[in-house]
Write a protein that holds these residues in place. Sequence first.
Motif, PDB file in Angstrom:
ATOM      1  N   SER A  78       0.837  -1.191   0.000  1.00 28.33           N
ATOM      2  CA  SER A  78       0.000   0.000   0.000  1.00 28.33           C
ATOM      3  C   SER A  78       0.880   1.251   0.000  1.00 28.33           C
ATOM      4  O   SER A  78       2.063   1.201   0.341  1.00 28.33           O
ATOM      5  CB  SER A  78      -0.899   0.003   1.235  1.00 28.33           C
ATOM      6  N   TRP A  79       0.264   2.379  -0.380  1.00 29.50           N
ATOM      7  CA  TRP A  79       1.050   3.615  -0.488  1.00 29.50           C
ATOM      8  C   TRP A  79       1.682   3.998   0.843  1.00 29.50           C
ATOM      9  O   TRP A  79       2.816   4.421   0.917  1.00 29.50           O
ATOM     10  CB  TRP A  79       0.184   4.760  -1.041  1.00 29.50           C
ATOM     11  N   TRP A  80       0.931   3.791   1.941  1.00 31.18           N
ATOM     12  CA  TRP A  80       1.475   4.281   3.205  1.00 31.18           C
ATOM     13  C   TRP A  80       2.590   3.381   3.739  1.00 31.18           C
ATOM     14  O   TRP A  80       3.556   3.852   4.330  1.00 31.18           O
ATOM     15  CB  TRP A  80       0.380   4.500   4.242  1.00 31.18           C
ATOM     16  N   TYR A  81       2.468   2.072   3.485  1.00 29.01           N
ATOM     17  CA  TYR A  81       3.537   1.189   3.968  1.00 29.01           C
ATOM     18  C   TYR A  81       4.810   1.412   3.167  1.00 29.01           C
ATOM     19  O   TYR A  81       5.904   1.491   3.721  1.00 29.01           O
ATOM     20  CB  TYR A  81       3.091  -0.275   3.893  1.00 29.01           C
ATOM     21  N   THR A  82       4.650   1.560   1.840  1.00 27.78           N
ATOM     22  CA  THR A  82       5.849   1.835   1.029  1.00 27.78           C
ATOM     23  C   THR A  82       6.438   3.195   1.404  1.00 27.78           C
ATOM     24  O   THR A  82       7.652   3.365   1.396  1.00 27.78           O
ATOM     25  CB  THR A  82       5.550   1.773  -0.478  1.00 27.78           C
ATOM     26  N   SER A  83       5.566   4.158   1.759  1.00 27.30           N
ATOM     27  CA  SER A  83       6.100   5.456   2.194  1.00 27.30           C
ATOM     28  C   SER A  83       6.915   5.301   3.470  1.00 27.30           C
ATOM     29  O   SER A  83       7.988   5.893   3.610  1.00 27.30           O
ATOM     30  CB  SER A  83       4.973   6.458   2.471  1.00 27.30           C
ATOM     31  N   LEU A  84       6.390   4.496   4.402  1.00 29.15           N
ATOM     32  CA  LEU A  84       7.137   4.266   5.641  1.00 29.15           C
ATOM     33  C   LEU A  84       8.504   3.663   5.337  1.00 29.15           C
ATOM     34  O   LEU A  84       9.522   4.089   5.902  1.00 29.15           O
ATOM     35  CB  LEU A  84       6.370   3.299   6.547  1.00 29.15           C
ATOM     36  N   LEU A  85       8.512   2.693   4.410  1.00 33.24           N
ATOM     37  CA  LEU A  85       9.784   2.056   4.061  1.00 33.24           C
ATOM     38  C   LEU A  85      10.732   3.065   3.404  1.00 33.24           C
ATOM     39  O   LEU A  85      11.933   3.053   3.660  1.00 33.24           O
ATOM     40  CB  LEU A  85       9.554   0.871   3.119  1.00 33.24           C
ATOM     41  N   THR A  86      10.167   3.951   2.573  1.00 31.64           N
ATOM     42  CA  THR A  86      10.999   4.967   1.933  1.00 31.64           C
ATOM     43  C   THR A  86      11.589   5.910   2.985  1.00 31.64           C
ATOM     44  O   THR A  86      12.789   6.213   2.966  1.00 31.64           O
ATOM     45  CB  THR A  86      10.165   5.775   0.924  1.00 31.64           C
ATOM     46  N   LEU A  87      10.720   6.341   3.905  1.00 26.70           N
ATOM     47  CA  LEU A  87      11.203   7.188   4.999  1.00 26.70           C
ATOM     48  C   LEU A  87      12.333   6.490   5.752  1.00 26.70           C
ATOM     49  O   LEU A  87      13.361   7.083   6.074  1.00 26.70           O
ATOM     50  CB  LEU A  87      10.077   7.449   5.992  1.00 26.70           C
ATOM     51  N   PHE A  88      12.104   5.213   6.022  1.00 21.78           N
ATOM     52  CA  PHE A  88      13.080   4.403   6.749  1.00 21.78           C
ATOM     53  C   PHE A  88      14.422   4.394   6.009  1.00 21.78           C
ATOM     54  O   PHE A  88      15.476   4.597   6.600  1.00 21.78           O
ATOM     55  CB  PHE A  88      12.511   2.993   6.869  1.00 21.78           C
TER      56      PHE A  88
END
Lengths: 488, 368
Positions: A78-88
């Motif tokens: 999902s967009w938010w999980y991939t965003s979290l991973l990107t932030l990470f």
Amino acid sequence: MAEKKNIFERIWDFFASLKLAIVLLLLLAVTSIIGTIIEQNVEPAKNIQLLTKIFGVKAAPTLYNIFVRLGFMDMYHSWWYTSLLTLFALNLTICSLERLPKTWRLIKRPITPLPENAMENMPLKREVRVKTSLSIAKDEILNALRKARYNVFEASDDSGVQLYTQKGNYTRLGVYIVHCSILLILGGAIIGARFGFDGFLNLPEGGASSYAYTRSGDPVPLGFTIKCNWYDTRYYPGTDTPQEFQSELVIFENGREVLKKRIEVNSPLKYKGFTFYQSSYGMIPDAEGEFILRVTNNRGEEKVLYLHLGDTFDIPGTGIKGRIVDFSPALGRDPSTGELITYADTMVNPAVAIQFNIEGDAHGAESGFKGWILRRYPETGLLPGGHKVEFIDYWGVEYTGLQVSKDPGVWIIYLASIVMGLGLYVAFFMSHKKIWVRLVTEGSGGGNSVRILIAGSTSKNRLALERQIEHILERATETINQRQSQKK
Amino acid sequence: MDSATFFSISTLLYFVAMATYIAYVAIRKTGVALAATTVTIAGFVLQTIAFLLRWVDSYNLWVSANPSTTLIESILRGAPLRNLYESLVFFVWCIVLIYLIIEFRYKTRTLGAFVMPVAALALAFIDVSGMSKEVQPLIPALQSNWLLFHVLLSFIGYAAFGVSFAAAVAYLVMVTESRNEKAYIFWSIMVGILLIVLIAMGIDYLSMSASPKGNFIRNYFLRSTFKSPSDTVAILSWIISIAFIVFLWRYGIGLKRVLASFSITKNMLEEIEYKSIAIGFPLFSIGGLIMGAIWANSAWGSYWSWDPKEVWSLITWLLYAGYLHARFVAGWRGKKVAVLALIGFVGVVFTYLGVNLFLSGLHAYGGL
Ligand code: HEM
């Protein structure tokens, strides 16, 4: 007045913060739980059922819709999980970059002598006195340090001598290696998702294909042809526990056979970037197959036969004729009635029924007998007179289910794994150690005793350095005492 | 005597050891301490024999079905690490070994009162959950060397995390000053829940009809207590549980006085808590995550498929990474990180048992 930071610097500081790292680690840990409870990528009914069970009939449909919006049904993409991973990933990169110069200076900084009072204040220190001259004491400490593979420097002032040394500077890079490997893994995963392929291919026994299929059913050309010679499940003797699922696969290019391999669950076939895994199997509906029998007479002459239902055959030189009259994929006995039944629709315990007749026997069919020959129990094919019929296979009725994948990123993942292993080893089991030794002559006049003060510091595992220092001191004092007693 | 007999005796000895360590903490007689260590070592030796005998059994089973495999491969395939039961037994073996090493190195026996219960509870869980103890043939997906090393290293890692959990609980008991401190409330509730679930499963087990023990979790789990068809029983279970936790919270502080009179120091506990994680984390990273991924890639054709077992390993890994960073980079100390160590172990328990018991997934491995 503190200088006002521009927007770029502020963004940088945000990503360089270690608080963010801990928050992200915990946030990723907590949100990941959702996808382990809600089953991912399944038909809606399953999860609606689950929600109904937890929240009741009324709330379930609304909740389901909200969850779909939030991407919970495929949350790891999902967009938010991939965003979290990107932030990470950003956090990890910037945080490491921010710290690397400081660490690099620590690594490169040459060690310098410490004033005595600074040594006295170190948490890790030992002190001994030995009866000997300064030069002997120094020699032996030097020897002991060198034995422990330290590269020692020396300084002297009017009150005494100082030896100082460090090693393992570069072990400070261990954590950066670990971080780097995490980024590599994320990179490898992206490459795999972008350029890889994950699909399936069901091949009937004897069937061939030049395409594999995506999960949504679109054909993807392989660039070669793959054929399944046969599929087989092997069972542990006397049980219905599968021992191995296996298929024989052949690769053809331009009509020529180029590779043949029997694959098993943990042993796939690789060709031109594609990997074929044994992942499932099944029966082809309404298929007419071929019975493969091996008949052997009591003189040991054998023959392999390929037959269909209803076909007759004879056992060479015996006058015994057989006719295939029935087949069961899983022959068993009903535990209550004792009757023969078929207890499964896959080939768990395949059996063929054969009607035997003796040629020239006037009574014809009535004098013959019908018997079931079970593939997994060859003794069922022993005939009176020492002849034998073996049921080798009922071929052409099963298909093999192959998982087909292509992952150009997997090598990066493997490389990253090795890098991470090394990095973790360095980060946890090696350390940057520093040792200072101060030797001062004591006593009146020329002095006949030396005070040895030894202090150390380490990036981790103080206990180990403490033990090492004690060991070094012990070794040095021992040899000093030996030399003293020899001199006497 | 066969493997099962040795194993039963060793289980018994571990329970005796647990009781003896606790008795030692309560009455502080050196004789009791020596007895505790002796019993633990005896239990450990017997368990080692049981483990080796079982290895021989499953080696023979493998060889009888696969006469053509090489000696080394047969030995590897025979390793008794093929189902939940065997892995739990191995977990207990590792945790006792690690504990004995700590006892000899730090020359303190107090920690035994915290570690041995973890080992004994794991053993109790085996019996209570009614899981299969048969020597089972190895299903195709498990016939891989990667899997063997994956399981082996993961469990050593889990055991190390278990020791850190015990040390963290002991640490929190020692350093919290009052019942109203968050860290104190946290540990008493957590230990309380752990014990309640175990006791509830024990009751399920006792009330279970004798015959079909196979599907314990689906058919019996908490059915005689919290999920009982009778509302009275269910409500009563909740009330008793809450009362139990309150009791633990009210009187747990007494443990502090007991611990305070021992040779064990809070620094020592903190060091054991950290060191165990420092050993467990690399082992779990390499053995658990990396080797697991390699095995998955060779068996299923994908090194990561977000199935619940994988995700929970990742969660556990992230939690312990959080612990290490909080401690070493952010400089947290004491209670705050001890709480993180407890949370990390919740991750371990769930990865190890929760997923197998409650969540579905690719991992046929380890079902009851
Ligand atoms: C799950 C992911 C991560 C793992 C497994 C990991 C691993 C590690 C390890 C093992 C250490 C050494 C701890 C010690 O001294 O014993 C470390 C240190 C460190 N980590 Fe991470 N890390 C992760 C994510 C991050 C992230 C996202 C950041 C970014 C903010 C970060 C920043 C740091 C820093 C700054 C250090 C200290 C380096 C130093 O000054 O020596 N880590 N990490």
